[in-house]
Each structure stands twice: as structure tokens, then as C-alpha cells.
Enzyme design. Structure first.
Site, PDB file in Angstrom:
ATOM      1  N   HIS A 132      -7.277   9.744  -2.233  1.00  0.00           N
ATOM      2  CA  HIS A 132      -6.644   9.659  -0.916  1.00  0.00           C
ATOM      3  C   HIS A 132      -7.495  10.323   0.178  1.00  0.00           C
ATOM      4  CE1 HIS A 132      -2.324   9.242   0.852  1.00  0.00           C
ATOM      5  NE2 HIS A 132      -3.218   9.027   1.785  1.00  0.00           N
TER       6      HIS A 132
ATOM      7  N   ASP B 275       0.847  -1.194   0.000  1.00  0.00           N
ATOM      8  CA  ASP B 275       0.000   0.000   0.000  1.00  0.00           C
ATOM      9  C   ASP B 275       0.883   1.244   0.000  1.00  0.00           C
ATOM     10  OD1 ASP B 275      -2.957   1.008   0.631  1.00  0.00           O
ATOM     11  OD2 ASP B 275      -1.545   2.242   1.773  1.00  0.00           O
TER      12      ASP B 275
ATOM     13  N   LYS C   3      -2.537   6.000  -4.517  1.00  0.00           N
ATOM     14  CA  LYS C   3      -3.630   6.930  -4.236  1.00  0.00           C
ATOM     15  C   LYS C   3      -3.378   8.282  -4.902  1.00  0.00           C
ATOM     16  CE  LYS C   3      -3.573   4.733   0.284  1.00  0.00           C
ATOM     17  NZ  LYS C   3      -2.198   4.593   0.733  1.00  0.00           N
TER      18      LYS C   3
ATOM     19  N   TYR D  70       3.315   9.642  -0.415  1.00  0.00           N
ATOM     20  CA  TYR D  70       4.394   9.037   0.389  1.00  0.00           C
ATOM     21  C   TYR D  70       5.770   9.207  -0.270  1.00  0.00           C
ATOM     22  CZ  TYR D  70       0.368   6.505   2.414  1.00  0.00           C
ATOM     23  OH  TYR D  70      -0.844   6.186   2.966  1.00  0.00           O
TER      24      TYR D  70
END
Ligand SMILES: NC(=O)c1ccc[n+]([C@@H]2O[C@H](COP(=O)([O-])OP(=O)(O)OC[C@H]3O[C@@H](n4cnc5c(N)ncnc54)[C@H](OP(=O)(O)O)[C@@H]3O)[C@@H](O)[C@H]2O)c1
Length: 283
Positions: free
Chosen positions: A110, A47, A77, A52
Site C-alpha cells: 500500500h 479496489d 493491499k 479500508y
């Protein structure tokens, strides 16, 4: 004993491994090593998110693993700055380019950002529907959607999200949103499943772990599994990455499940932002 992670069926006919590996707050320079360890101990579901900053390293780890692309499940996302349809299309192209993949298993919005973009997450969702139609996203879903946001999608869009990825752990059960999902065939993915470590010293969790000769993290992750949710704990510690997989060879009885569920503090237990007001836009 070889690790067998259950697959769960999604409402679009695809399946998802119930346990995955989360890479939030893993530095890009550490991501290939962490994901490689995860693959070595049997995880097949990763994930990540554009936010990120480590999609490229996740893709690299998949390639160096030598695993078949089809045996790995990858989620990413849409970042908050890209909700307008044309931006979302470009952002999705960039995600696939960073991963060096020609499709993604699951792509999520997200955050709903109801106070931005004139509150319009529906046209963003309709762009994700395009990615699914053209085959580049096998499944599409949402993250941090509240019941009101899911109700609006149900009224104004045609595809039902396969998952809603939301904060959930013993201190924040998030049960109203989970119940809506259960009633509408939207699986819950529980993020921060061990509350970033904050539930692991809880006396109830420690007591149950002692009785079962398991670690607090295993007990909490098992509680999620028995609630039927999908989880992807994060760790950069190889021993913990492995420890977090050993949750399919024991069970919590009803009394232990209830004791952990009773730790719920409601809104006060939330660790992350409230999706109704969260309005962070990256630079
Ligand atoms: N959609 C969203 O908005 C959203 C938001 C947050 C998270 N997520 C997803 O959910 C995933 C997991 O959530 P998270 O990363 O916030 O938190 P988490 O998985 O609940 O907790 C991670 C923390 O717990 C520690 N830890 C992991 N396993 C442990 C163990 N067995 N014993 C003791 N400590 C342990 C890790 O430390 P070390 O790394 O030092 O070992 C790290 O500090 C993320 O990686 C991301 O994929 C999504």
C-alpha cells in the site's frame, strides 16, 4: 447500450479492466450495497485494501452478485503495519480469509514507508513474489512508490510490479512517476481520480463538460482514460456510480486534453500524503 470497459494488458500477461470501483471511505455497513450497485451497472473491478476495513463486505458483495469469480477483478493491499516478511504472509492469509477467496487478482504494497522498517520495502516485495509464485495472487504491484523506490526494486528484485497505484488527477499530474512507469512497463493506476470531488467545480472542467454535454466527473475520468491510466472512482451515490461508467462513448480532443493537463499545480496540487515521508502505522 451495454457497458464495455476496455481490458488493459499487464506486464505479466494478465489483463485488468481500465475502469473499476474504489471503496476507500465506504463504511463496512454500506459496502455491500455500493458494490452491488456497481456490479449492476457493469463494473467488474473492485479496489479495496486491508486499511479500508471492508474486504469482508467486498467478498460478500461478490458472492451475492452471483457473478462468476473469474469475471470479477479484485485488488487489495498490504497494510502498513505488516511489512516484515512473516507479518506480510499472515496479513495476506487474512485478506484472502476476509474476502473468502482462494486467490486475489492483484495484491499491492500500500505504501513504501521509506522512513520505517530501515527503509526496507524490498524484502516485503519479495514476499509478494511468493504469493504470485504460489498462485494466490495472480498479479502483484505497488502503490505510492516514487521513482527512487521503483529504481531500487528494479535493482534488487526480479519481478517488475504490474502497476503503481498513485495519486493523480488534473491538479496533481504526477507525471514524473507516470513517465517512469511508461518506460518500464508498469501501468499507472490513478487514485483519487477526481481529487475527491475537488476538481469538479474547476471552471475549465465545467466549461469542457458544458461544451460536450457531459458532467465534470465524466470529463475528468475520460481525461484519465485517454492518458492510458487505470481508474476506480469511489461513490456511494447510485446515480454517480452509474454516471462514472459513461465515459467510453465520447472523446476529448487534443485541445481539451491539453487544457485539463494544464491545470496541474505540481506538488501543491497533491491532496494526500507525500510517500517519501508518510509513516502512518495503524494501531
Ligand atoms: N493507494 C492509495 O493510497 C489510495 C489512496 C486513496 C484512494 N485510493 C483508491 O482510489 C479510489 C478513489 O479515490 P477516492 O475515493 O480517494 O476519491 P475519488 O474517487 O477521486 O472521489 C470520491 C468522492 O467524489 C464524489 N463523487 C464520485 N463521483 C462523483 C460524481 N460523478 N459527481 C460528483 N461527485 C462524485 C464521492 O461522493 P459520494 O460518495 O458522496 O457520491 C466522493 O466524495 C479509492 O476508493 C481507493 O480505492 C487509493
Amino acid at each position: 447500450m451495454a457497458l464495455t470497459i476496455p481490458d488493459i494488458s499487464l506486464n505479466d500477461g494478465n489483463t485488468i479492466p481500465q475502469l473499476g470501483f474504489g471503496v476507500f471511505q465506504i463504511e463496512p455497513k454500506d459496502t455491500v450495497a455500493a458494490v452491488t450497485t456497481a456490479f449492476e451497472v457493469g463494473y467488474r473491478h473492485i479496489d479495496t485494501a486491508e486499511m479500508y476495513g471492508n474486504e469482508a463486505e467486498v467478498g460478500e458483495a461478490v458472492r451475492v452478485s452471483g457473478l462468476d469469480r473469474s469475471s470479477v477483478y479484485v485488488t487489495s493491499k498490504l497494510n502498513n503495519g505488516f511489512h516484515r516478511p512473516d507479518d506480510a504472509r499472515r496479513a495476506f492469509d487474512s485478506t484472502l480469509a476476509a474476502l473468502k477467496m482462494d486467490y486475489i487478482d492483484l495484491f499491492l504494497i500500500h505504501w513504501p514507508l521509506p522512513t520505517l522498517y530501515d527503509g526496507d520495502y524490498v524484502s516485503t516485495w519479495k514476499v509478494l513474489e511468493e504469493f504470485q509464485r504460489d498462485g494466490r495472487a495472480r498479479s502483484i504491484g505497488v502503490s505510492n512508490f516514487q521513482v527512487s523506490h521503483l529504481e531500487r526494486l528494479a535493482a534488487e528484485a526480479s519481478v517488475v510490479p504490474v502497476v503503481n497505484q498513485i495519486e493523480a488527477h488534473p491538479y496533481f499530474g504526477n507525471d514524473e512517476v507516470r513517465a517512469y512507469g511508461r518506460e518500464h512497463n508498469i501501468l499507472t493506476e490513478a487514485w483519487s481520480p477526481i481529487a475527491q470531488g475537488k476538481v469538479l467545480d474547476d471552471p475549465t472542467v465545467v466549461d469542457i463538460a458544458g461544451q460536450l454535454d457531459r458532467t465534470p466527473a465524466q470529463v475528468v475520468l475520460r481525461w484519465h482514460v485517454q492518458r492510458g491510466d487505470i481508474i476506480f472512482p469511489k461513490s456511494t451515490t447510485p446515480k454517480r456510480i452509474e454516471e462514472n461508467t459513461r465515459i467510453f462513448d465520447f472523446e476529448l480532443d487534443d485541445a481539451a486534453m491539453e487544457r485539463i493537463t494544464a491545470l496541474n499545480k505540481g506538488e501543491a496540487g497533491r491532496q494526500g500524503p507525500n510517500p517519501d515521508t508518510f509513516a502512518y502505522l495503524p494501531n
